[in-house]
Design a protein around this motif. Structure first.
Motif, PDB file in Angstrom:
ATOM      1  N   ILE B 150       0.863  -1.186   0.000  1.00  0.00           N
ATOM      2  CA  ILE B 150       0.000   0.000   0.000  1.00  0.00           C
ATOM      3  C   ILE B 150       0.896   1.232   0.000  1.00  0.00           C
ATOM      4  N   GLY B 151       0.816   2.008  -1.075  1.00  0.00           N
ATOM      5  CA  GLY B 151       1.673   3.188  -1.221  1.00  0.00           C
ATOM      6  C   GLY B 151       2.565   3.006  -2.437  1.00  0.00           C
ATOM      7  N   ALA B 152       2.316   3.815  -3.467  1.00  0.00           N
ATOM      8  CA  ALA B 152       3.131   3.712  -4.688  1.00  0.00           C
ATOM      9  C   ALA B 152       4.108   4.869  -4.692  1.00  0.00           C
ATOM     10  N   ASN B 153       5.343   4.569  -4.355  1.00  0.00           N
ATOM     11  CA  ASN B 153       6.380   5.603  -4.414  1.00  0.00           C
ATOM     12  C   ASN B 153       7.716   4.955  -4.776  1.00  0.00           C
ATOM     13  N   VAL B 154       8.720   5.774  -4.882  1.00  0.00           N
ATOM     14  CA  VAL B 154      10.036   5.299  -5.333  1.00  0.00           C
ATOM     15  C   VAL B 154      10.507   4.123  -4.490  1.00  0.00           C
ATOM     16  N   LEU B 155      10.405   4.310  -3.187  1.00  0.00           N
ATOM     17  CA  LEU B 155      10.914   3.304  -2.270  1.00  0.00           C
ATOM     18  C   LEU B 155      10.133   1.996  -2.413  1.00  0.00           C
ATOM     19  N   SER B 156       8.816   2.100  -2.499  1.00  0.00           N
ATOM     20  CA  SER B 156       8.010   0.871  -2.518  1.00  0.00           C
ATOM     21  C   SER B 156       8.234   0.101  -3.809  1.00  0.00           C
ATOM     22  N   ILE B 157       8.445   0.797  -4.913  1.00  0.00           N
ATOM     23  CA  ILE B 157       8.677   0.099  -6.182  1.00  0.00           C
ATOM     24  C   ILE B 157      10.037  -0.595  -6.143  1.00  0.00           C
ATOM     25  N   ALA B 158      11.037   0.087  -5.594  1.00  0.00           N
ATOM     26  CA  ALA B 158      12.374  -0.515  -5.499  1.00  0.00           C
ATOM     27  C   ALA B 158      12.340  -1.758  -4.604  1.00  0.00           C
ATOM     28  N   ILE B 159      11.643  -1.645  -3.471  1.00  0.00           N
ATOM     29  CA  ILE B 159      11.635  -2.764  -2.531  1.00  0.00           C
ATOM     30  C   ILE B 159      10.738  -3.896  -3.047  1.00  0.00           C
ATOM     31  N   ALA B 160       9.684  -3.540  -3.786  1.00  0.00           N
ATOM     32  CA  ALA B 160       8.837  -4.585  -4.388  1.00  0.00           C
ATOM     33  C   ALA B 160       9.699  -5.495  -5.259  1.00  0.00           C
ATOM     34  N   ASN B 161      10.611  -4.873  -5.984  1.00  0.00           N
ATOM     35  CA  ASN B 161      11.481  -5.675  -6.840  1.00  0.00           C
ATOM     36  C   ASN B 161      12.424  -6.548  -6.014  1.00  0.00           C
ATOM     37  N   GLU B 162      12.899  -6.008  -4.887  1.00  0.00           N
ATOM     38  CA  GLU B 162      13.753  -6.820  -4.008  1.00  0.00           C
ATOM     39  C   GLU B 162      12.976  -8.015  -3.451  1.00  0.00           C
ATOM     40  N   LEU B 163      11.717  -7.773  -3.085  1.00  0.00           N
ATOM     41  CA  LEU B 163      10.887  -8.868  -2.563  1.00  0.00           C
ATOM     42  C   LEU B 163      10.677  -9.922  -3.645  1.00  0.00           C
ATOM     43  N   ARG B 164      10.501  -9.464  -4.862  1.00  0.00           N
ATOM     44  CA  ARG B 164      10.334 -10.378  -5.993  1.00  0.00           C
ATOM     45  C   ARG B 164      11.582 -11.263  -6.118  1.00  0.00           C
ATOM     46  N   LEU B 165      12.747 -10.625  -5.949  1.00  0.00           N
ATOM     47  CA  LEU B 165      13.995 -11.394  -6.030  1.00  0.00           C
ATOM     48  C   LEU B 165      14.114 -12.399  -4.882  1.00  0.00           C
ATOM     49  N   CYS B 166      13.438 -12.103  -3.774  1.00  0.00           N
ATOM     50  CA  CYS B 166      13.423 -13.040  -2.636  1.00  0.00           C
ATOM     51  C   CYS B 166      12.434 -14.181  -2.885  1.00  0.00           C
ATOM     52  N   GLY B 167      11.692 -14.125  -3.975  1.00  0.00           N
ATOM     53  CA  GLY B 167      10.727 -15.174  -4.261  1.00  0.00           C
ATOM     54  C   GLY B 167       9.326 -14.878  -3.753  1.00  0.00           C
ATOM     55  N   VAL B 168       9.067 -13.625  -3.422  1.00  0.00           N
ATOM     56  CA  VAL B 168       7.731 -13.241  -2.966  1.00  0.00           C
ATOM     57  C   VAL B 168       6.895 -12.847  -4.184  1.00  0.00           C
ATOM     58  N   GLU B 169       5.650 -13.277  -4.213  1.00  0.00           N
ATOM     59  CA  GLU B 169       4.765 -12.796  -5.266  1.00  0.00           C
ATOM     60  C   GLU B 169       4.107 -11.496  -4.802  1.00  0.00           C
ATOM     61  N   VAL B 170       4.552 -10.387  -5.396  1.00  0.00           N
ATOM     62  CA  VAL B 170       3.931  -9.095  -5.062  1.00  0.00           C
ATOM     63  C   VAL B 170       2.698  -8.968  -5.947  1.00  0.00           C
ATOM     64  N   LYS B 171       1.521  -9.116  -5.331  1.00  0.00           N
ATOM     65  CA  LYS B 171       0.296  -9.181  -6.135  1.00  0.00           C
ATOM     66  C   LYS B 171      -0.051  -7.842  -6.759  1.00  0.00           C
ATOM     67  N   GLU B 172       0.112  -6.776  -5.989  1.00  0.00           N
ATOM     68  CA  GLU B 172      -0.108  -5.448  -6.561  1.00  0.00           C
ATOM     69  C   GLU B 172       0.411  -4.362  -5.624  1.00  0.00           C
ATOM     70  N   ILE B 173       0.735  -3.236  -6.242  1.00  0.00           N
ATOM     71  CA  ILE B 173       1.025  -2.036  -5.461  1.00  0.00           C
ATOM     72  C   ILE B 173      -0.151  -1.100  -5.687  1.00  0.00           C
ATOM     73  N   VAL B 174      -0.849  -0.771  -4.614  1.00  0.00           N
ATOM     74  CA  VAL B 174      -1.991   0.143  -4.740  1.00  0.00           C
ATOM     75  C   VAL B 174      -1.676   1.393  -3.929  1.00  0.00           C
ATOM     76  N   ILE B 175      -2.503   2.420  -4.081  1.00  0.00           N
ATOM     77  CA  ILE B 175      -2.224   3.632  -3.300  1.00  0.00           C
ATOM     78  C   ILE B 175      -3.054   3.618  -2.016  1.00  0.00           C
ATOM     79  N   SER B 176      -2.656   4.472  -1.092  1.00  0.00           N
ATOM     80  CA  SER B 176      -3.396   4.519   0.162  1.00  0.00           C
ATOM     81  C   SER B 176      -4.638   5.390  -0.033  1.00  0.00           C
ATOM     82  N   GLN B 177      -5.505   5.354   0.942  1.00  0.00           N
ATOM     83  CA  GLN B 177      -6.793   6.038   0.830  1.00  0.00           C
ATOM     84  C   GLN B 177      -6.614   7.469   0.349  1.00  0.00           C
ATOM     85  N   PRO B 178      -7.335   7.845  -0.697  1.00  0.00           N
ATOM     86  CA  PRO B 178      -7.195   9.209  -1.189  1.00  0.00           C
ATOM     87  C   PRO B 178      -7.904  10.205  -0.278  1.00  0.00           C
TER      88      PRO B 178
END
Lengths: 93, 412
Positions: B150-178
């Protein structure tokens, strides 16, 4: 929004609704929110929620966040044992 | 009891480089860090640079650590500082392992994560994006098999990729409540605006294309044409028109309830759905960690572009408090490379004060300042737009308040 279900201060279990209501009723600062609701006053010393409280206060009051730190820091800023506070280690180093 | 020339709090990129610079000039230096390993946030970092090379933070940390030790720097980990006090020789620094005495004190304490509270964020299995990063990259523990961020920003996209490399399935990055007072990121339009800041360097051709287009069109249009189902970066769907409304689960996270939203943040009715996941990351962004500076009479400024409250400081990393210096993310949230360059500036500035050899050091400091500017300009990860401008204002304010004869004035 589900403000009554959104906890802001985890230590003291203070909700967003309580904080917003308090700000609206007293048009108050972060410090006053803390004193009235205990948000930011728990075990973690506000380390988790202090930035969030500042943002809620600024947004609700419609004014920018001030330069001065709104929620003060006081020593000890990390949990410390009485032994440490009493200088028990001092002769060792 | 020994009095250090320089004590540094924080063994991250800024602290380590400051120690290397200062010890290189002959100072007696000690670094302490709260974490049980040396390297600070470097330890979590793993990403590909635009030139294709990988930035492996652990390698960088090890290299700096070894270099500091070779230069005679004393380094202790797992030690917390809980208080500071001015004294006739400089500072008394109170730590969990006793009191340290030092002439000069450098705070390189970095930044802290800011949560975005949402209903259900206290359920076990919800963590900050940084916590997931530390679990995966530092402790080598996979936080779970499937995750929603939850939260689409530079940091979350970079870390999502790291989690992917760890073998985690990142289902989606969504934004927090507007339209919530809890978040600075706000509407899809705002999110788009900040994401576009990084597209020229983005690890994906697709986002790069979007960035190229967006140079000519307004972010609002870019959002309008942003696909409802998101765009994939490295197989991770980034959905800036989907907002999380609640994290569900009882004793353990089960998933995230989301809705579709319009560009202005308006919720589209009847679009509620649940994405199942066994852990959820909240990426609310970073804020400088100023607590130790706050125990002194250091002046503070709130600067949105720099992530929050920062100690007012000069470009040479001095504060208004005698013998107190700052470097790294405590001065504003930026990349590790900027922090490293700032560390060098601080180390050289401090060495110059102690050695009193201005002529020799001034040119070295000038050169180090150039490196800071260069790193800032070339930074892969821009946390906020207009950082350089915000920094200039801070330096000017410092000169006005603490260097000039004239009374205090404010730059707005």
């Amino acid at each position: 929004m589900a403000g009554e279900k959104t906890i802001v201060c985890r230590c003291e279990e203070v909700t967003l609704e309580t904080i917003v209501d308090t700000i609206e009723q007293y048009s108050c600062s972060s410090r006053e929110v803390k004193l009235r609701t205990r948000a930011g006053m728990g075990y973690c010393g506000g380390r988790t929620c202090r930035n969030v409280i500042d943002r809620i206060v600024a947004a609700t009051n419609g004014e920018p966040i001030k330069d001065e730190l709104q929620l003060s820091y006081r020593s000890p800023i990390r949990p410390a044992t009485f032994e440490v506070l009493g200088g028990g280690h001092e002769n060792e180093s | 009891m020994k009095v250090w020339n320089l004590l540094i709090v924080g063994a991250g990129p800024a602290g380590l480089n400051a120690a290397i610079a200062a010890a290189g000039e002959g100072l007696k230096v000690k670094i302490i860090d709260e974490f049980n390993r040396i390297g600070g946030r470097l330890l979590g970092q793993l990403h590909q640079e635009p030139n294709g090379e990988w930035w492996n933070g652990i390698d960088v940390a090890n290299r700096l650590h070894e270099k500091a030790i070779t230069l005679g720097v004393k380094i202790e980990s797992g030690v917390s500082v809980y208080d500071l006090e001015q004294s006739e020789f400089g500072w008394k620094v109170y730590t969990s392992e006793g009191m340290e005495k030092t002439e000069k004190l450098l705070l390189a304490t970095g930044a802290t994560e800011v949560p975005t509270p949402i209903p259900g964020w206290t359920i076990p299995g919800v963590m900050s994006i940084g916590a997931a990063q530390v679990m995966g990259n530092v402790h080598r523990v996979k936080p779970g098999n499937t995750c929603v961020i939850i939260g689409a920003n530079v940091l979350s996209i970079a870390i999502a990729n790291e989690l992917r490399l760890c073998g985690v399935e990142v289902k989606e990055i969504v934004i927090s409540q507007p339209n919530s007072s809890l978040t600075h990121s706000g509407t899809p339009e705002k999110v788009m605006e900040s994401l576009l800041q990084l597209t020229h360097l983005a690890p994906s051709v697709l986002l790069r294309q979007a960035g190229r287009v967006a140079k000519y069109i307004h972010p609002s249009l870019a959002v309008k044409f942003y696909p409802k189902n998101g765009m994939n970066i490295l197989d991770i769907p980034i959905k800036i028109k989907t907002a999380a409304t609640e994290i569900i689960g009882d004793k353990k996270v089960k998933g995230v309830k989301t809705v579709n939203i319009r560009s202005n943040g308006e919720i589209i009715p009847n679009t509620e759905r649940i994405t199942e996941a066994d852990f959820v990351c909240i990426a609310g962004g970073l804020a400088p960690l100023p607590e130790l500076a706050a125990l002194t009479s250091c002046e503070f400024k709130f600067v949105h572009e720099l992530g929050g409250h920062i100690p007012l400081h000069s470009e040479r990393m001095e504060t208004n408090e005698p013998n107190l210096f700052v470097a790294g993310n405590i001065t504003g949230v930026e990349s590790a490379k900027v922090a490293m360059a700032q560390g060098t500036v601080a180390g050289l500035t401090i060495a110059s004060e102690i050695k009193g050899n201005k002529k020799h050091s001034d040119s070295a400091i000038e050169e180090a300042l150039l490196t800071v500017r260069k790193e800032r300009e070339e930074a892969l990860i821009q946390f906020q737009p207009n950082i350089a401008r915000a920094r200039e204002l801070i330096y000017q304010q410092f000169e006005l308040d603490w260097k000039a004869e004239s009374p205090k004035r404010s730059i707005s």
